[in-house]
Design a protein around this motif. Sequence first.
Motif, PDB file in Angstrom:
ATOM      1  N   UNK A 165       0.799  -1.212   0.000  1.00 45.04           N
ATOM      2  CA  UNK A 165       0.000   0.000   0.000  1.00 45.04           C
ATOM      3  C   UNK A 165       0.843   1.279   0.000  1.00 45.04           C
ATOM      4  N   UNK A 166       2.136   1.161   0.214  1.00 46.25           N
ATOM      5  CA  UNK A 166       2.974   2.343   0.407  1.00 46.25           C
ATOM      6  C   UNK A 166       3.767   2.672  -0.844  1.00 46.25           C
ATOM      7  N   UNK A 167       3.719   3.930  -1.265  1.00 49.28           N
ATOM      8  CA  UNK A 167       4.561   4.424  -2.344  1.00 49.28           C
ATOM      9  C   UNK A 167       5.856   4.931  -1.704  1.00 49.28           C
ATOM     10  N   UNK A 168       6.847   4.042  -1.639  1.00 49.41           N
ATOM     11  CA  UNK A 168       8.055   4.327  -0.874  1.00 49.41           C
ATOM     12  C   UNK A 168       8.829   5.523  -1.421  1.00 49.41           C
ATOM     13  N   UNK A 169       8.739   5.767  -2.724  1.00 54.57           N
ATOM     14  CA  UNK A 169       9.522   6.851  -3.325  1.00 54.57           C
ATOM     15  C   UNK A 169       9.060   8.231  -2.852  1.00 54.57           C
ATOM     16  N   UNK A 170       7.846   8.312  -2.346  1.00 50.10           N
ATOM     17  CA  UNK A 170       7.303   9.594  -1.894  1.00 50.10           C
ATOM     18  C   UNK A 170       7.640   9.886  -0.437  1.00 50.10           C
ATOM     19  N   UNK A 171       8.402   8.995   0.197  1.00 51.24           N
ATOM     20  CA  UNK A 171       8.691   9.134   1.621  1.00 51.24           C
ATOM     21  C   UNK A 171      10.198   9.253   1.839  1.00 51.24           C
ATOM     22  N   UNK A 172      10.598  10.230   2.641  1.00 56.88           N
ATOM     23  CA  UNK A 172      12.003  10.423   2.992  1.00 56.88           C
ATOM     24  C   UNK A 172      12.218  10.001   4.445  1.00 56.88           C
ATOM     25  N   UNK A 173      13.239   9.179   4.638  1.00 59.29           N
ATOM     26  CA  UNK A 173      13.556   8.669   5.969  1.00 59.29           C
ATOM     27  C   UNK A 173      14.938   9.157   6.370  1.00 59.29           C
ATOM     28  N   UNK A 174      15.011   9.811   7.508  1.00 63.14           N
ATOM     29  CA  UNK A 174      16.310  10.208   8.061  1.00 63.14           C
ATOM     30  C   UNK A 174      16.380   9.761   9.518  1.00 63.14           C
ATOM     31  N   UNK A 175      17.595   9.586  10.000  1.00 62.95           N
ATOM     32  CA  UNK A 175      17.807   9.155  11.380  1.00 62.95           C
ATOM     33  C   UNK A 175      18.676  10.178  12.090  1.00 62.95           C
ATOM     34  N   UNK A 176      18.187  10.653  13.237  1.00 62.49           N
ATOM     35  CA  UNK A 176      18.918  11.650  14.009  1.00 62.49           C
ATOM     36  C   UNK A 176      19.249  11.111  15.401  1.00 62.49           C
ATOM     37  N   UNK A 178      21.096   8.932  16.327  1.00 65.89           N
ATOM     38  CA  UNK A 178      21.303   7.494  16.409  1.00 65.89           C
ATOM     39  C   UNK A 178      20.051   6.643  16.381  1.00 65.89           C
ATOM     40  N   UNK A 179      18.941   7.133  16.966  1.00 67.53           N
ATOM     41  CA  UNK A 179      17.762   6.260  17.063  1.00 67.53           C
ATOM     42  C   UNK A 179      16.428   6.990  16.916  1.00 67.53           C
ATOM     43  N   UNK A 180      16.452   8.261  16.505  1.00 70.57           N
ATOM     44  CA  UNK A 180      15.214   8.997  16.252  1.00 70.57           C
ATOM     45  C   UNK A 180      14.971   9.070  14.751  1.00 70.57           C
ATOM     46  N   UNK A 181      13.846   8.525  14.310  1.00 68.23           N
ATOM     47  CA  UNK A 181      13.513   8.484  12.885  1.00 68.23           C
ATOM     48  C   UNK A 181      12.619   9.663  12.530  1.00 68.23           C
ATOM     49  N   UNK A 182      12.952  10.363  11.440  1.00 72.14           N
ATOM     50  CA  UNK A 182      12.147  11.468  10.929  1.00 72.14           C
ATOM     51  C   UNK A 182      11.529  11.024   9.604  1.00 72.14           C
ATOM     52  N   UNK A 183      10.206  11.086   9.531  1.00 73.25           N
ATOM     53  CA  UNK A 183       9.480  10.706   8.315  1.00 73.25           C
ATOM     54  C   UNK A 183       8.943  11.962   7.640  1.00 73.25           C
ATOM     55  N   UNK A 195       0.673   2.925   8.532  1.00 77.18           N
ATOM     56  CA  UNK A 195       1.513   1.801   8.118  1.00 77.18           C
ATOM     57  C   UNK A 195       2.982   2.212   8.056  1.00 77.18           C
ATOM     58  N   UNK A 196       3.237   3.435   7.603  1.00 75.01           N
ATOM     59  CA  UNK A 196       4.617   3.944   7.564  1.00 75.01           C
ATOM     60  C   UNK A 196       5.159   4.098   8.979  1.00 75.01           C
ATOM     61  N   UNK A 197       4.332   4.641   9.860  1.00 75.40           N
ATOM     62  CA  UNK A 197       4.740   4.777  11.257  1.00 75.40           C
ATOM     63  C   UNK A 197       5.093   3.419  11.855  1.00 75.40           C
ATOM     64  N   UNK A 198       4.249   2.424  11.605  1.00 74.55           N
ATOM     65  CA  UNK A 198       4.486   1.089  12.163  1.00 74.55           C
ATOM     66  C   UNK A 198       5.774   0.482  11.631  1.00 74.55           C
ATOM     67  N   UNK A 199       6.067   0.742  10.349  1.00 77.07           N
ATOM     68  CA  UNK A 199       7.321   0.227   9.775  1.00 77.07           C
ATOM     69  C   UNK A 199       8.527   0.823  10.491  1.00 77.07           C
ATOM     70  N   UNK A 200       8.435   2.110  10.802  1.00 74.52           N
ATOM     71  CA  UNK A 200       9.534   2.763  11.515  1.00 74.52           C
ATOM     72  C   UNK A 200       9.660   2.236  12.940  1.00 74.52           C
ATOM     73  N   UNK A 206      15.038   1.728  17.063  1.00 75.58           N
ATOM     74  CA  UNK A 206      14.270   2.971  17.021  1.00 75.58           C
ATOM     75  C   UNK A 206      13.614   3.218  18.381  1.00 75.58           C
ATOM     76  N   UNK A 207      13.830   4.411  18.945  1.00 76.97           N
ATOM     77  CA  UNK A 207      13.214   4.768  20.225  1.00 76.97           C
ATOM     78  C   UNK A 207      12.277   5.964  20.102  1.00 76.97           C
ATOM     79  N   UNK A 208      12.286   6.659  18.944  1.00 77.39           N
ATOM     80  CA  UNK A 208      11.385   7.799  18.745  1.00 77.39           C
ATOM     81  C   UNK A 208      11.135   7.977  17.258  1.00 77.39           C
ATOM     82  N   UNK A 209       9.914   8.422  16.907  1.00 76.20           N
ATOM     83  CA  UNK A 209       9.547   8.689  15.511  1.00 76.20           C
ATOM     84  C   UNK A 209       8.940  10.078  15.419  1.00 76.20           C
ATOM     85  N   UNK A 210       9.532  10.910  14.577  1.00 72.00           N
ATOM     86  CA  UNK A 210       9.024  12.256  14.311  1.00 72.00           C
ATOM     87  C   UNK A 210       8.283  12.205  12.975  1.00 72.00           C
TER      88      UNK A 210
END
Length: 216
Positions: A165-176, A178-183, A195-200, A206-210
């Motif tokens: 269900x996810x168009x991965x190319x439209x999503x940018x993932x960065x890590x700050x 060491x363990x904080x994911x920014x979507x 679904x994207x949040x759950x994947x992260x 991973x200890x935090x998701x922005x």
Amino acid sequence: MSESQLRQDILDEYEFDPSFNSGHINVAIEDDVVILTGHVISYAEKLAAIAATRRVKGVHGISENIQVRYPFERASDDQIAQRASDILDWNILVPANAVEVQVENGWITLSGTVDWHYERTAAEDDVRKLAGVQGVTNNIVINNPFGDHSCIRAKIESALERHAEIEAKAIRVTVRNGNTVVLEGSVDTWDVRRAVQNAAWSTPGVTAVDDRLMIC
């Protein structure tokens, strides 16, 4: 889609969902934001109304001020706290003695430390269904024990590409830090965003998701 059509679609979805009574919920649309007011008889009904709103195509943002008005005398804070503690003790998804419960005026605050996000959400899911609850604040901290954080981004991107269900190319993932994911980026629906949040959150380390994803 016109604002009037979007409002009607939301009302139709409310009628379709038997898990809550929408008779006292008011729906307005302003600048592409859905504004919900009124009252329901439990916190669980409030969450069900918000979930139903998110399911409707064209809903990009929600501002809610739905009040919880119980039709009977609300349980005391001590009673709610005891019930919350008991139900957490029975849930095998919540680590034993990991979560503390505080209640003030019917509002539950959860604190403590767990290893995974699913344990954190399992605790919240348990207590928000209890009678007398006005709301829940989840302050449980994730203390993921996995030491290698170097592959977090690659693992998340691989998970997104596997998801139909996810168009991965439209999503940018960065890590700050060491363990904080920014979507960042855009998705089509609230369900895809979740679904994207759950994947992260499901990625070791991973200890935090922005979450900065936009619904388009």
